[in-house]
Every structure is written in C-alpha cells, then in structure tokens.
Design a protein around this motif. Structure first.
Motif, mmCIF file in Angstrom:
data_model
loop_
_atom_site.group_PDB
_atom_site.id
_atom_site.type_symbol
_atom_site.label_atom_id
_atom_site.label_comp_id
_atom_site.label_asym_id
_atom_site.label_seq_id
_atom_site.Cartn_x
_atom_site.Cartn_y
_atom_site.Cartn_z
ATOM 1 N N VAL A 220 12.566 32.100 -115.167
ATOM 2 C CA VAL A 220 11.603 31.888 -114.082
ATOM 3 C C VAL A 220 12.349 31.292 -112.900
ATOM 4 O O VAL A 220 13.037 30.277 -113.039
ATOM 5 N N ALA A 221 12.250 31.926 -111.738
ATOM 6 C CA ALA A 221 12.782 31.365 -110.494
ATOM 7 C C ALA A 221 11.594 31.163 -109.568
ATOM 8 O O ALA A 221 11.017 32.134 -109.072
ATOM 9 N N ASN A 222 11.224 29.914 -109.351
ATOM 10 C CA ASN A 222 10.002 29.634 -108.609
ATOM 11 C C ASN A 222 10.197 28.437 -107.703
ATOM 12 O O ASN A 222 10.706 27.391 -108.127
ATOM 13 N N ALA A 223 9.771 28.593 -106.467
ATOM 14 C CA ALA A 223 10.048 27.576 -105.448
ATOM 15 C C ALA A 223 9.284 26.284 -105.694
ATOM 16 O O ALA A 223 9.847 25.192 -105.618
ATOM 17 N N PRO A 283 17.387 26.652 -99.595
ATOM 18 C CA PRO A 283 16.058 26.426 -100.162
ATOM 19 C C PRO A 283 15.548 27.661 -100.910
ATOM 20 O O PRO A 283 15.550 28.769 -100.370
ATOM 21 N N LEU A 284 15.139 27.454 -102.142
ATOM 22 C CA LEU A 284 14.567 28.539 -102.939
ATOM 23 C C LEU A 284 13.109 28.734 -102.545
ATOM 24 O O LEU A 284 12.324 27.784 -102.548
ATOM 25 N N HIS A 285 12.754 29.974 -102.202
ATOM 26 C CA HIS A 285 11.382 30.299 -101.839
ATOM 27 C C HIS A 285 10.828 31.407 -102.728
ATOM 28 O O HIS A 285 9.710 31.867 -102.541
ATOM 29 N N GLY A 286 11.609 31.839 -103.726
ATOM 30 C CA GLY A 286 11.232 32.978 -104.552
ATOM 31 C C GLY A 286 10.109 32.666 -105.520
ATOM 32 O O GLY A 286 9.856 31.517 -105.881
ATOM 33 N N LYS A 287 9.451 33.756 -105.961
ATOM 34 C CA LYS A 287 8.395 33.673 -106.972
ATOM 35 C C LYS A 287 8.580 34.861 -107.908
ATOM 36 O O LYS A 287 7.836 35.848 -107.863
ATOM 37 N N VAL A 288 9.597 34.778 -108.763
ATOM 38 C CA VAL A 288 9.936 35.890 -109.662
ATOM 39 C C VAL A 288 10.112 35.358 -111.075
ATOM 40 O O VAL A 288 10.395 34.179 -111.282
ATOM 41 N N ALA A 289 9.965 36.258 -112.057
ATOM 42 C CA ALA A 289 10.169 35.889 -113.453
ATOM 43 C C ALA A 289 10.441 37.150 -114.256
ATOM 44 O O ALA A 289 10.075 38.261 -113.856
ATOM 45 N N LEU A 290 11.079 36.964 -115.408
ATOM 46 C CA LEU A 290 11.279 38.067 -116.338
ATOM 47 C C LEU A 290 11.173 37.538 -117.755
ATOM 48 O O LEU A 290 11.442 36.363 -118.024
ATOM 49 N N VAL A 291 10.769 38.424 -118.654
ATOM 50 C CA VAL A 291 10.636 38.094 -120.073
ATOM 51 C C VAL A 291 11.266 39.216 -120.886
ATOM 52 O O VAL A 291 10.961 40.401 -120.654
ATOM 53 N N ASP A 292 12.159 38.855 -121.796
ATOM 54 C CA ASP A 292 12.853 39.803 -122.662
ATOM 55 C C ASP A 292 13.557 40.877 -121.840
ATOM 56 O O ASP A 292 14.140 40.572 -120.801
ATOM 57 N N THR A 297 8.038 40.157 -112.960
ATOM 58 C CA THR A 297 7.030 40.033 -111.913
ATOM 59 C C THR A 297 7.673 39.520 -110.634
ATOM 60 O O THR A 297 8.591 38.693 -110.662
ATOM 61 N N VAL A 298 7.200 40.049 -109.509
ATOM 62 C CA VAL A 298 7.625 39.624 -108.172
ATOM 63 C C VAL A 298 6.366 39.535 -107.333
ATOM 64 O O VAL A 298 5.522 40.438 -107.378
ATOM 65 N N GLY A 299 6.218 38.477 -106.573
ATOM 66 C CA GLY A 299 5.014 38.384 -105.756
ATOM 67 C C GLY A 299 4.989 37.153 -104.880
ATOM 68 O O GLY A 299 6.027 36.587 -104.542
ATOM 69 N N GLN A 325 16.874 44.256 -115.983
ATOM 70 C CA GLN A 325 18.284 43.919 -116.116
ATOM 71 C C GLN A 325 18.910 43.551 -114.771
ATOM 72 O O GLN A 325 19.703 42.623 -114.672
ATOM 73 N N HIS A 326 18.528 44.300 -113.723
ATOM 74 C CA HIS A 326 19.037 44.003 -112.387
ATOM 75 C C HIS A 326 18.618 42.602 -111.944
ATOM 76 O O HIS A 326 19.430 41.813 -111.436
ATOM 77 N N LEU A 327 17.351 42.270 -112.154
ATOM 78 C CA LEU A 327 16.856 40.946 -111.788
ATOM 79 C C LEU A 327 17.537 39.871 -112.633
ATOM 80 O O LEU A 327 17.923 38.812 -112.120
ATOM 81 N N TYR A 328 17.728 40.151 -113.929
ATOM 82 C CA TYR A 328 18.374 39.185 -114.817
ATOM 83 C C TYR A 328 19.809 38.902 -114.370
ATOM 84 O O TYR A 328 20.242 37.750 -114.333
#
Length: 400
Positions: A220-223, A283-292, A297-299, A325-328
C-alpha cells in the motif's frame, strides 16, 4: 455494491505529472464530441493554464466540455481565467461553493475529491493527480509523487456513467455520446466509488475484501494513512498469517500533522511484522495498492477518515498480472532506494509520553465512521458558473 468487473480493458500506469499531463492534454486535443472532467484542484499556474487552453480549443471546435471542480480545493481562480473558458463554451461547475466567514473557508468536509477525465466515451483517466505545477519534478523539493491510469475498453462505460451522474443536476442534456464497449486489452476492471448515497463504504469494502483474501503480498502506498479499525485489523491479520505487508507512507510530508497522526498507529502494526517505509524523496501524494499477483487499485481515495467517510472519491480496481507486476516493481524501487525503514525499536522510544496519544488515535480510527455521520450529508450539489453570468463574482468567491 460497486460496479461489476468487466473484461477486455487496457490499463496503463501513469507516474507523476510528467507522464499524466501529456496524455490528458493529447486526449483532449483529439476529442471529437465530449469531454467530462472532474478534479479537486485547478491552479492558475503553467499546468492550469495549459489545461484551460486545451479545453478552450476543444470547445471552440464544437466539443461538449463539462468541468466539475471542488469549491474548496480549486482556490481563487482569477475571473479572467474562468471567463476565458465559459466564453468559449466550456461549462464550468463548482461543487458546494461557500462564502468565506471572517476570511476563513467554511466548506471543510464532504469534498469533490475525484480526479476523472472521460473523452468521447472511449478513453478515461482516473487517479490522484490534480492540475497544478506541484505534480511536476521541476517544482522543486515539494513536488508530489503521484499516480493515475489511462484506460480504454468496456470499463470506460462505468466511468462515463459515473461522471454523468455526478453532473446530472447541471447538465442541460444527458448528451448523445455512447461509450465504446469493444475490447481493447486483457485486464479486468471496475470502478468503485464513495458517495453520500448508496456507495458510502464501497471503497473501504473493496480494500477489506482484498486484504482478507491476500495470500502472498500486500503493498500500500498512500499519502494520508489513518484508516479505520477494520482496515488496520485486516492488515495486521494478513501479516500474522504470513503475508508480506508493506506500507509506503509519507516521510517528507506536505502536512506534518498528517504524518504525526499516521505514526500513532505504527506500534500497533509493527508488533505484528507489518513493514513500514517512509518515502523521503518528495511528498507522497499517491493512493495505490496491490495484493498478490493480480489485484491492484489506483484512484483518488486516501486511507483516512475524509476519503473513507466524507469525500466523494473514485478508484479503479484492476485484475491484471502485467499491471500488478509493473506497479510492484515501481513501488519496490521506491521502498528500497528512497524510503527509510521504520522499526518497532525506534517507535518504542519515548513511548511513555506517546501512549495516551496512541490510545486516543487508535480509538478515533475505530469510531470515526460513526462520528462522521453527525456531519451534514449533502449530495452532489454543483453550481454552474455560466448559468448566471452576472453572479460570476459571487461564485468565484466560493471557490476557495
């Protein structure tokens, strides 16, 4: 319930303004019939001015252009900036504009926080990037790290319908554009929203479901990380059953109090081997996550009380191994090269004086959704700037 998953989509990750703005402006330049654009912020800087010109050019060649901004986030646009758009035929709408009280903005809660563009019902952009120069690297040390996706395929129909619903009260006509439903890729996708109606908890529910089903990894990368108790519990439970859980959070915050709140939760997570990395390059402003290996999700939705319980938000859910995989790989690079490791030993230092704050912070996250219900819940109230030209000044004052 969120919209159903649909197959046959092409989804591309766009990192920061350097990748996002050229794609959006190119799509606007190619628009033939319709542009729907929603955003939290437009600034009168080089990015906002480029957006304005692209929209003006589109309107002048006969494209229907509908723009919805937030009355709090889009601050103090000059009258000539707005007039140049509306005079060209751009229909400009402000979400819940309110006058200042003793110089202070009063519309603090339930903001239009979505960032969506839909062009001709064929191409959509969804993410967390606003229209401001601080999303570009040349802005300096405080340039934001953020993400969006460009998507084509059947899921664009969901995005188009959502944006039409958002603007329904101010649209002169529903529009004649029919979204293209033909397959353009291999990704499954669906749009998930948070509103003040039937979809108040949909984004949180999708995160909870993904975390519960995780078997190998969660990133999870979340601001702004101050989620409710249920999300915290599922992250901890996943780590307990052997899932590698990594949180990438703000280490160089744009608002220091946000990091202070997040750190109140660190002990709870670190005790069960959740890995926390603070991103320090910008500053991190992202709202992304991945599972397995498949779910991502991006939004626009942060994992904090405002996004999960108050704001109007939109995320795209994606099932695609290549995208995942690219996001990971990208997030792993961030974690390894530009983050500092947060350890339990480090957070225990000074625990005696922080313990009461940690206790309060934990229970605030547990009960905030119920507390949020006390705030007045208004629906999509857009005010059209062009509808009554003589009131331009009043509407402008509300856009703070």
């Amino acid at each position: 319930m969120s919209a159903p998953w649909v197959a046959g989509n092409q989804v591309e990750l766009l990192i920061n303004g350097e990748q996002y703005y050229p794609r959006v402006f190119e799509a606007i330049a190619r628009a033939r019939e319709e542009i729907l654009l929603e955003t939290f912020i437009i600034y009168d800087d080089k990015v906002g001015q480029q957006l304005r010109q692209a929209l003006v050019d589109a309107a002048k060649r006969g494209v229907r252009v509908e723009v919805a901004v937030d009355g709090y986030g889009t601050a103090d646009l000059p009258p000539e900036f707005l007039a140049s758009m509306t005079d060209a035929g751009v229909r400009f709408h402000s979400f819940d504009p309110q006058p200042r009280l003793v110089g202070m903005r009063t519309n603090l809660f339930r903001r239009l926080h979505r960032k969506i563009v839909v062009v001709d019902g064929e191409l959509a952009f969804i993410g967390g990037i606003n229209y401001s120069a601080d999303h570009l690297g040349d802005f300096g040390p405080m340039a934001k790290q953020d993400y969006a996706v460009q998507v084509s395929g059947p899921v664009v129909a969901q995005v188009h319908a959502s944006s039409q619903r958002m603007m329904a009260a101010v649209l002169e006509a529903p529009g004649q554009v029919k979204p293209v439903l033909t397959s353009s890729g291999t990704a499954q996708a669906c749009l998930v929203e948070r509103d003040n109606g039937r979809h108040r908890t949909d984004i949180e529910a999708q995160y909870l479901k993904a975390f519960r089903q995780a078997q190998r990894r969660i990133v999870v990368a979340n601001a702004y990380f101050f989620p409710g108790y249920r999300l915290l519990r599922e992250l901890r439970n996943a780590a307990r059953r052997g899932v590698e859980v990594t949180l990438i959070l703000q280490g160089q915050p744009d608002m220091r109090w946000v990091r202070a709140l997040s750190r109140l939760l660190y002990n709870y997570l670190l005790r069960d081997d959740v890995r926390i990395r603070e991103y320090c390059q910008r500053p991190l402003h992202g709202k992304v996550a991945l599972v397995d290996d498949e779910w991502s999700t991006v939004g626009s939705s942060n994992l904090d009380p405002l996004s999960l319980s108050l704001n109007l938000e939109a995320n795209l859910l994606i099932r695609d191994r290549a995208f995942n995989q690219h996001l990971y790989e990208h997030l792993s690079e961030l974690a390894e090269q530009h983050c500092k490791v947060v350890t339990l030993e480090r957070m225990i230092r000074g625990y005696w004086w922080r313990a009461p704050l940690i206790f309060m912070g934990f229970h605030i996250t547990r009960y905030f959704p119920r507390i949020a219900g006390w705030f007045p819940a208004h629906r999509q109230r857009l005010h059209s700037l062009h509808a009554e030209p003589e009131t331009r000044g009043d509407l402008h004052e509300g856009q703070t």
